[in-house]
Design a protein around this motif. Structure first.
Motif, mmCIF file in Angstrom:
data_model
loop_
_atom_site.group_PDB
_atom_site.id
_atom_site.type_symbol
_atom_site.label_atom_id
_atom_site.label_comp_id
_atom_site.label_asym_id
_atom_site.label_seq_id
_atom_site.Cartn_x
_atom_site.Cartn_y
_atom_site.Cartn_z
ATOM 1 N N VAL A 1 6.706 2.313 7.974
ATOM 2 C CA VAL A 1 6.665 2.683 6.566
ATOM 3 C C VAL A 1 8.078 2.845 6.021
ATOM 4 O O VAL A 1 9.046 2.957 6.781
ATOM 5 N N ARG A 2 8.165 2.872 4.697
ATOM 6 C CA ARG A 2 9.401 3.243 4.026
ATOM 7 C C ARG A 2 9.153 4.576 3.318
ATOM 8 O O ARG A 2 8.225 4.707 2.514
ATOM 9 N N ASN A 3 9.969 5.581 3.671
ATOM 10 C CA ASN A 3 9.899 6.863 2.978
ATOM 11 C C ASN A 3 10.521 6.668 1.592
ATOM 12 O O ASN A 3 11.735 6.459 1.468
ATOM 13 N N LEU A 4 9.689 6.692 0.545
ATOM 14 C CA LEU A 4 10.153 6.364 -0.801
ATOM 15 C C LEU A 4 11.108 7.414 -1.354
ATOM 16 O O LEU A 4 11.937 7.105 -2.223
ATOM 17 N N ASN A 5 11.020 8.639 -0.862
ATOM 18 C CA ASN A 5 11.908 9.694 -1.339
ATOM 19 C C ASN A 5 13.312 9.558 -0.763
ATOM 20 O O ASN A 5 14.307 9.826 -1.442
ATOM 21 N N LEU A 6 13.379 9.140 0.502
ATOM 22 C CA LEU A 6 14.667 9.087 1.193
ATOM 23 C C LEU A 6 15.185 7.674 1.428
ATOM 24 O O LEU A 6 16.340 7.493 1.814
ATOM 25 N N MET B 1 0.841 -1.191 0.000
ATOM 26 C CA MET B 1 0.000 0.000 0.000
ATOM 27 C C MET B 1 0.886 1.255 0.000
ATOM 28 O O MET B 1 1.834 1.356 0.776
ATOM 29 N N ILE B 2 0.588 2.200 -0.867
ATOM 30 C CA ILE B 2 1.329 3.458 -0.955
ATOM 31 C C ILE B 2 0.434 4.578 -0.426
ATOM 32 O O ILE B 2 -0.720 4.731 -0.848
ATOM 33 N N LEU B 3 0.960 5.362 0.485
ATOM 34 C CA LEU B 3 0.234 6.497 1.054
ATOM 35 C C LEU B 3 1.127 7.716 0.932
ATOM 36 O O LEU B 3 2.141 7.824 1.620
ATOM 37 N N ASN B 4 0.735 8.625 0.018
ATOM 38 C CA ASN B 4 1.550 9.809 -0.237
ATOM 39 C C ASN B 4 2.958 9.344 -0.659
ATOM 40 O O ASN B 4 3.100 8.620 -1.632
ATOM 41 N N LYS B 5 3.996 9.705 0.080
ATOM 42 C CA LYS B 5 5.360 9.297 -0.271
ATOM 43 C C LYS B 5 5.827 8.088 0.532
ATOM 44 O O LYS B 5 7.020 7.788 0.577
#
Length: 352
Positions: free
Chosen positions: A23-28, A1-5
């Motif tokens: 969660v995993r921060n996809l940007n960082l 599941m993706i929520l925002n970033k």
């Protein structure tokens, strides 16, 4: 599941004020804990969270807040992920030795000193908000915190079961209110009390006990708690504001004067174990026709604490009192800052 970033990995918990996910921060590429809070004014909520995070950042015993974003009428608060979980989680999993609980709470009192010096009162100190990191305990979730001098708060509600009497009656919070909540948190930890049992009832009658300062007396002390620690907690949880430690530093300093000799672990209802001076020690209850206690050091039976008793209850109480009498260095001398007007009873209520 993706929520925002964020890629949601798994749920970590849920409470009255929001849900928390790993969660995993996809940007960082960072693994974080993400709290999702539904609020009526998300932009204001975000601004207050960011202001508090800036004031509190960098302290060893405060969970780092990385970002706060508004998304779909919710506030997403990204925090550092603490692998060890919370003190509440550990209390659910296993017996937590008294020495460990005291160590955790000393760390939290350092965090509260830091917050109070910046005008922030936490209002939500409880086992679930004490995170257990490799370098010590960290205070988490300032979601109900307030800034008394300005009246600014993230949310108007607070954790009622740990509220001090003055806060429950008049809504007035101060550093001494956090001292009370921290003292009650330590009481629950030394009782290994993950849940409230019969104390918090559906009929709401427990709210009167909160208002009167009676919750600590309902929790009580098990026999294995040393008397000097009981005295400290009687002061930290005193119903009267003037009888309590006024600041987190005073509470912490009282705890630091305790000197632990043994870290007893309860292996089961009949046996306690520790290592002292490099030797394993065991205190146990036995019933071979007559209830008795036994003390074994390095595999050899010692006469100290080895006795027979008329009843099982007397033998079990003697076992726990032997644990209490050997937990601290015998030369420890502790006195509370002031005696509490309402002494918390030594007898622990029976509740699962």
């Amino acid at each position: 599941m993706i929520l925002n970033k964020y890629q949601v990995l798994k749920p970590l918990g849920a409470g009255r004020y929001g849900q928390v996910f790993q969660v995993r921060n996809l940007n960082l590429g960072l693994i974080s804990a993400l709290k999702i809070v539904l609020v009526t004014e998300p932009d204001r909520h975000k601004a207050v969270v960011e202001a508090q995070a800036q004031s509190l950042c960098g302290h060893d015993h405060v969970v780092e807040v990385r970002t706060a974003d508004v998304f779909d009428s919710s506030v997403l608060i990204e925090m550092e992920f603490v692998e060890g979980g919370s003190l509440g989680d550990r209390l659910l999993r296993e017996f937590v030795p008294v020495a460990d609980s005291v160590s955790y709470v000393k760390h939290i009192l350092y965090a509260l000193e830091h917050a109070h010096a910046r005008g922030i009162v936490h209002r939500d100190v409880k086992p679930g908000n004490i995170m257990l990191a490799p370098n010590g305990a960290k205070l988490s979730d300032f979601g109900t915190a307030t800034h008394p001098s300005t009246g600014i708060s993230v949310i108007d509600e607070f954790y009622m079961p740990h509220a001090s009497p003055e806060a429950a009656n008049g809504g007035s919070f101060s550093p001494a209110s956090d001292v009370y909540a921290t003292g009650l948190t330590l009481m629950r930890a030394i009782n290994n009390m993950a849940a409230w049992g019969h104390i918090i009832t559906d009929d709401g009658s427990w709210r009167n006990e909160v208002a009167n300062g009676g919750i600590p007396a309902l929790v009580g002390f098990p026999d294995y708690v040393p008397t000097p620690l009981k005295k400290i907690l009687n002061t930290a949880c005193a119903p009267g504001y003037g009888d309590r430690y006024p600041r987190a530093a005073a509470f912490r300093q009282a705890l630091e004067r305790l000197r632990f000799a043994r870290r007893w672990v309860r292996l089961g209802p009949d046996e306690w174990s520790c290592e002292h001076a490099g030797k394993p020690e065991i205190l146990r209850y036995l019933d071979g026709g007559q209830p008795r206690t036994e003390y074994v050091v390095n595999g050899r039976r010692r006469t100290e604490f080895c006795r027979t008793f008329p009843t099982e209850r007397e033998a079990r109480r003697a076992l726990e009192r032997a644990v209490a009498s050997t937990t601290l260095v015998s030369t420890t001398r502790m006195t509370a800052r002031r005696p509490s007007r309402t002494k918390i009873p030594d007898e622990l209520p029976a509740y699962g």
